[in-house]
Scaffold this motif. Structure first.
Motif, PDB file in Angstrom:
ATOM      1  N   TYR A 227       0.761  -1.257   0.107  1.00 56.10           N
ATOM      2  CA  TYR A 227       0.214  -0.093  -0.042  1.00 56.10           C
ATOM      3  C   TYR A 227       0.877   1.355   0.086  1.00 56.10           C
ATOM      4  O   TYR A 227       0.232   2.328  -0.028  1.00 56.10           O
ATOM      5  N   PHE A 228       2.235   1.128   0.078  1.00 55.85           N
ATOM      6  CA  PHE A 228       3.127   2.285   0.177  1.00 55.85           C
ATOM      7  C   PHE A 228       2.610   3.222  -0.870  1.00 55.85           C
ATOM      8  O   PHE A 228       2.716   2.979  -2.082  1.00 55.85           O
ATOM      9  N   HIS A 229       2.372   4.668  -0.342  1.00 58.72           N
ATOM     10  CA  HIS A 229       2.352   5.694  -1.428  1.00 58.72           C
ATOM     11  C   HIS A 229       3.032   7.133  -0.870  1.00 58.72           C
ATOM     12  O   HIS A 229       2.854   7.512   0.335  1.00 58.72           O
ATOM     13  N   VAL A 230       3.699   7.986  -1.986  1.00 58.93           N
ATOM     14  CA  VAL A 230       3.909   9.195  -1.330  1.00 58.93           C
ATOM     15  C   VAL A 230       2.862  10.197  -1.929  1.00 58.93           C
ATOM     16  O   VAL A 230       2.479  10.892  -0.988  1.00 58.93           O
ATOM     17  N   VAL A 231       2.238   9.844  -2.911  1.00 61.71           N
ATOM     18  CA  VAL A 231       0.982  10.490  -3.434  1.00 61.71           C
ATOM     19  C   VAL A 231       0.010   9.602  -3.845  1.00 61.71           C
ATOM     20  O   VAL A 231       0.271   8.839  -4.875  1.00 61.71           O
ATOM     21  N   ALA A 232      -1.166   9.492  -3.035  1.00 62.84           N
ATOM     22  CA  ALA A 232      -2.038   8.395  -3.261  1.00 62.84           C
ATOM     23  C   ALA A 232      -2.652   8.415  -4.377  1.00 62.84           C
ATOM     24  O   ALA A 232      -3.152   7.570  -5.193  1.00 62.84           O
ATOM     25  N   PHE A 233      -3.148   9.814  -4.720  1.00 63.27           N
ATOM     26  CA  PHE A 233      -4.179   9.984  -5.862  1.00 63.27           C
ATOM     27  C   PHE A 233      -3.840  10.949  -6.657  1.00 63.27           C
ATOM     28  O   PHE A 233      -3.096  11.925  -6.188  1.00 63.27           O
ATOM     29  N   ARG A 234      -4.105  10.969  -8.097  1.00 61.43           N
ATOM     30  CA  ARG A 234      -3.620  12.217  -9.184  1.00 61.43           C
ATOM     31  C   ARG A 234      -4.823  12.973  -8.898  1.00 61.43           C
ATOM     32  O   ARG A 234      -5.798  12.872  -8.965  1.00 61.43           O
ATOM     33  N   SER A 235      -4.461  14.526  -8.948  1.00 60.70           N
ATOM     34  CA  SER A 235      -5.262  15.510  -8.807  1.00 60.70           C
ATOM     35  C   SER A 235      -5.747  15.890 -10.224  1.00 60.70           C
ATOM     36  O   SER A 235      -5.072  15.411 -11.290  1.00 60.70           O
ATOM     37  N   SER A 236      -6.797  16.598 -10.474  1.00 63.61           N
ATOM     38  CA  SER A 236      -7.380  16.744 -11.797  1.00 63.61           C
ATOM     39  C   SER A 236      -6.461  17.756 -12.739  1.00 63.61           C
ATOM     40  O   SER A 236      -6.448  17.577 -13.711  1.00 63.61           O
ATOM     41  N   GLN A 237      -5.614  18.479 -12.017  1.00 60.87           N
ATOM     42  CA  GLN A 237      -4.745  19.426 -12.637  1.00 60.87           C
ATOM     43  C   GLN A 237      -3.267  18.699 -12.974  1.00 60.87           C
ATOM     44  O   GLN A 237      -2.551  19.402 -13.540  1.00 60.87           O
ATOM     45  N   THR A 238      -2.932  17.497 -12.367  1.00 56.46           N
ATOM     46  CA  THR A 238      -1.769  17.006 -12.463  1.00 56.46           C
ATOM     47  C   THR A 238      -1.649  16.107 -13.927  1.00 56.46           C
ATOM     48  O   THR A 238      -2.388  15.405 -14.342  1.00 56.46           O
ATOM     49  N   THR A 239      -0.664  16.552 -14.688  1.00 54.27           N
ATOM     50  CA  THR A 239      -0.256  15.993 -15.864  1.00 54.27           C
ATOM     51  C   THR A 239       1.146  15.264 -15.874  1.00 54.27           C
ATOM     52  O   THR A 239       1.489  14.568 -16.678  1.00 54.27           O
ATOM     53  N   HIS A 240       1.950  15.599 -14.970  1.00 51.54           N
ATOM     54  CA  HIS A 240       3.338  15.154 -15.136  1.00 51.54           C
ATOM     55  C   HIS A 240       3.462  13.641 -14.715  1.00 51.54           C
ATOM     56  O   HIS A 240       2.752  13.255 -13.736  1.00 51.54           O
ATOM     57  N   GLY A 241       4.140  12.900 -15.302  1.00 57.50           N
ATOM     58  CA  GLY A 241       4.382  11.547 -15.065  1.00 57.50           C
ATOM     59  C   GLY A 241       4.823  11.154 -13.802  1.00 57.50           C
ATOM     60  O   GLY A 241       4.726   9.886 -13.416  1.00 57.50           O
ATOM     61  N   LEU A 242       5.687  12.014 -13.174  1.00 56.75           N
ATOM     62  CA  LEU A 242       6.088  11.953 -11.930  1.00 56.75           C
ATOM     63  C   LEU A 242       5.458  12.349 -10.645  1.00 56.75           C
ATOM     64  O   LEU A 242       5.840  12.596  -9.516  1.00 56.75           O
ATOM     65  N   TYR A 243       4.107  12.575 -10.710  1.00 57.49           N
ATOM     66  CA  TYR A 243       3.213  13.274  -9.892  1.00 57.49           C
ATOM     67  C   TYR A 243       3.354  11.917  -8.655  1.00 57.49           C
ATOM     68  O   TYR A 243       3.023  12.893  -7.214  1.00 57.49           O
ATOM     69  N   LYS A 244       3.520  10.813  -8.654  1.00 55.15           N
ATOM     70  CA  LYS A 244       3.586  10.068  -7.579  1.00 55.15           C
ATOM     71  C   LYS A 244       4.674  10.398  -6.515  1.00 55.15           C
ATOM     72  O   LYS A 244       4.751   9.846  -5.579  1.00 55.15           O
ATOM     73  N   VAL A 245       5.993  10.808  -6.932  1.00 52.47           N
ATOM     74  CA  VAL A 245       7.038  10.938  -6.220  1.00 52.47           C
ATOM     75  C   VAL A 245       7.651  12.478  -6.318  1.00 52.47           C
ATOM     76  O   VAL A 245       8.487  12.726  -5.528  1.00 52.47           O
ATOM     77  N   GLN A 246       7.173  13.304  -7.134  1.00 52.81           N
ATOM     78  CA  GLN A 246       7.581  14.662  -7.233  1.00 52.81           C
ATOM     79  C   GLN A 246       7.538  15.426  -6.045  1.00 52.81           C
ATOM     80  O   GLN A 246       8.462  16.178  -5.623  1.00 52.81           O
ATOM     81  N   PRO A 247       6.433  15.404  -5.147  1.00 58.88           N
ATOM     82  CA  PRO A 247       6.829  16.085  -3.698  1.00 58.88           C
ATOM     83  C   PRO A 247       7.893  15.653  -3.101  1.00 58.88           C
ATOM     84  O   PRO A 247       8.654  16.586  -2.256  1.00 58.88           O
ATOM     85  N   PHE A 248       8.156  14.375  -2.847  1.00 55.27           N
ATOM     86  CA  PHE A 248       9.298  13.815  -2.336  1.00 55.27           C
ATOM     87  C   PHE A 248      10.500  14.511  -3.041  1.00 55.27           C
ATOM     88  O   PHE A 248      11.674  15.011  -2.168  1.00 55.27           O
ATOM     89  N   LEU A 249      10.682  14.314  -4.052  1.00 57.90           N
ATOM     90  CA  LEU A 249      12.040  14.925  -4.849  1.00 57.90           C
ATOM     91  C   LEU A 249      12.401  16.164  -4.655  1.00 57.90           C
ATOM     92  O   LEU A 249      13.138  16.726  -4.450  1.00 57.90           O
ATOM     93  N   ASP A 250      10.980  17.129  -4.718  1.00 63.47           N
ATOM     94  CA  ASP A 250      11.146  18.504  -4.319  1.00 63.47           C
ATOM     95  C   ASP A 250      11.526  18.745  -2.867  1.00 63.47           C
ATOM     96  O   ASP A 250      12.355  19.645  -2.649  1.00 63.47           O
ATOM     97  N   SER A 251      11.144  18.153  -1.945  1.00 63.77           N
ATOM     98  CA  SER A 251      11.445  17.947  -0.536  1.00 63.77           C
ATOM     99  C   SER A 251      12.857  17.644  -0.463  1.00 63.77           C
ATOM    100  O   SER A 251      13.640  18.506   0.243  1.00 63.77           O
TER     101      SER A 251
END
Length: 345
Positions: free
Chosen positions: A99-123
């Motif tokens: 069940y591990f996730h950094v971002v569980a669900f895609r927002s309606s405005q998200t198109t970037h393929g890295l959306y599931k890990v991008q917040p962690f990369l930015d941090s």
């Protein structure tokens, strides 16, 4: 950090509790939605912050012990580790992994393929910027993802082919004194991205764009950046020089963008010169060096004076003379072309 700081203190300097707590929240959210859709999982209990730290510790431990699977910790075999195995059961680890996730669900405005890990990369990038002061000399390169010899030795041919077809490439700007990573860039080979680099099919053009992205926070700091042939180009180096970023790179007529460079310096003479001899062409602060050592090696640099001399391949009988730029590049060779010493061809 204080002298008595632990490995965990160092880890949390870059991955603080607020980032880990978000992983806990996102993992529990995903588990809840998953079970609402596919049925209840009686063996699941919400993950805690302590468990998340242990879970990530298990994942990191595989890169330290070089075992082919994290599950080897509980196996009782060569890579087993009883002290680690007692922290969490294998069943619990596998359940969190499911069940591990950094971002569980895609927002309606998200198109970037890295959306599931991008917040962690930015941090992680923000932590790098605030907590680490790199040395003046740095390298840009694309580290291999599958460097583990145990994996290469034990995987099937089919698994190896699948690994080679991964859909992304990882690029880094790395401090040459410590080996610590300063900047990271993940390029998706398929699909759209926010930077538009997915549209670039020409490799030197793509790699130059990646280099600009990796150096976006380096302006005005007089860094010296070492590059491999796919990045080295006159246009890029002149552009970075305007930002007070200086470069030294290996050139290849096959892999580099040689636009604007004199053809006379890119062709080999009919008679090979003696080892250690070199030719130089200059344009302002930029120097194009052709140095011979059982083969022709070409370097482009605005970081070192071409008249400064160095020595390379030191032996009991002495060394081979070369411009200082060549010696400096050779000192960083292990980062740039660790797995390919044929860049000059």
């Amino acid at each position: 950090m204080p002298p008595g700081a632990s490995a965990m203190d160092f880890f949390q300097l870059f991955v603080p509790d607020n980032v880990l707590k978000n992983m806990v929240v996102q993992t529990n959210m995903y588990a809840k939605k998953f079970q609402e859709r596919f049925g209840s999982d009686g063996a699941w209990a919400e993950v805690t912050l302590t468990e998340m730290k242990a879970f990530l510790g298990y994942m990191i431990s595989t890169s330290i012990s070089h075992c082919e699977s994290v599950l080897s910790i509980w196996s009782g075999g060569f890579y087993s580790n009883r002290s680690l195995a007692l922290v969490m059961s294998q069943a619990r680890f596998e359940k969190i992994l499911k069940y591990f996730h950094v971002v569980a669900f895609r927002s309606s405005q998200t198109t970037h393929g890295l959306y599931k890990v991008q917040p962690f990369l930015d941090s992680l990038q923000n932590s790098f910027d605030s907590a680490f002061r790199p040395s003046q000399t740095q390298v840009l390169h694309e580290p291999l993802i599958d460097e583990d010899p145990v994996f290469i030795a034990t995987c099937t041919e089919r698994e190896l082919r699948k690994r080679k077809k991964r859909k992304f490439s990882l690029w880094v700007r790395q401090c040459s004194s410590t080996g610590f990573i300063i900047q990271i860039y993940v390029h998706l080979k398929d699909g759209g991205g926010p930077d538009g680099l997915d549209a670039l099919k020409n490799k030197p053009q793509l790699h130059s764009a990646v280099a600009r992205s990796l150096c976006r926070n380096a302006a005005g700091k007089n860094y010296i950046i070492f590059t491999g042939p796919s990045i080295t180009s006159l246009t890029l180096f002149e552009e970075l020089e305007k930002q007070e970023i200086y470069c030294c790179g290996l050139l290849s007529s096959r892999k580099s963008d040689c636009t604007g460079l004199p053809l006379s310096m890119l062709t080999n003479p009919a008679t090979p010169p003696a080892r250690g001899q070199h030719r130089i062409k200059m344009k302002g602060n930029m120097s194009l060096i052709c140095w011979y050592n059982k083969g022709h090696f070409r370097f482009l640099t605005n970081a070192y004076s071409p008249v400064q001399q160095g020595v390379i391949i030191r032996r009991k009988s002495g060394g081979i003379p070369c411009p200082l730029a060549v010696e400096a590049f050779a000192a960083h060779l292990s980062y740039i072309c660790r797995y390919d010493d044929k860049y000059s061809k």
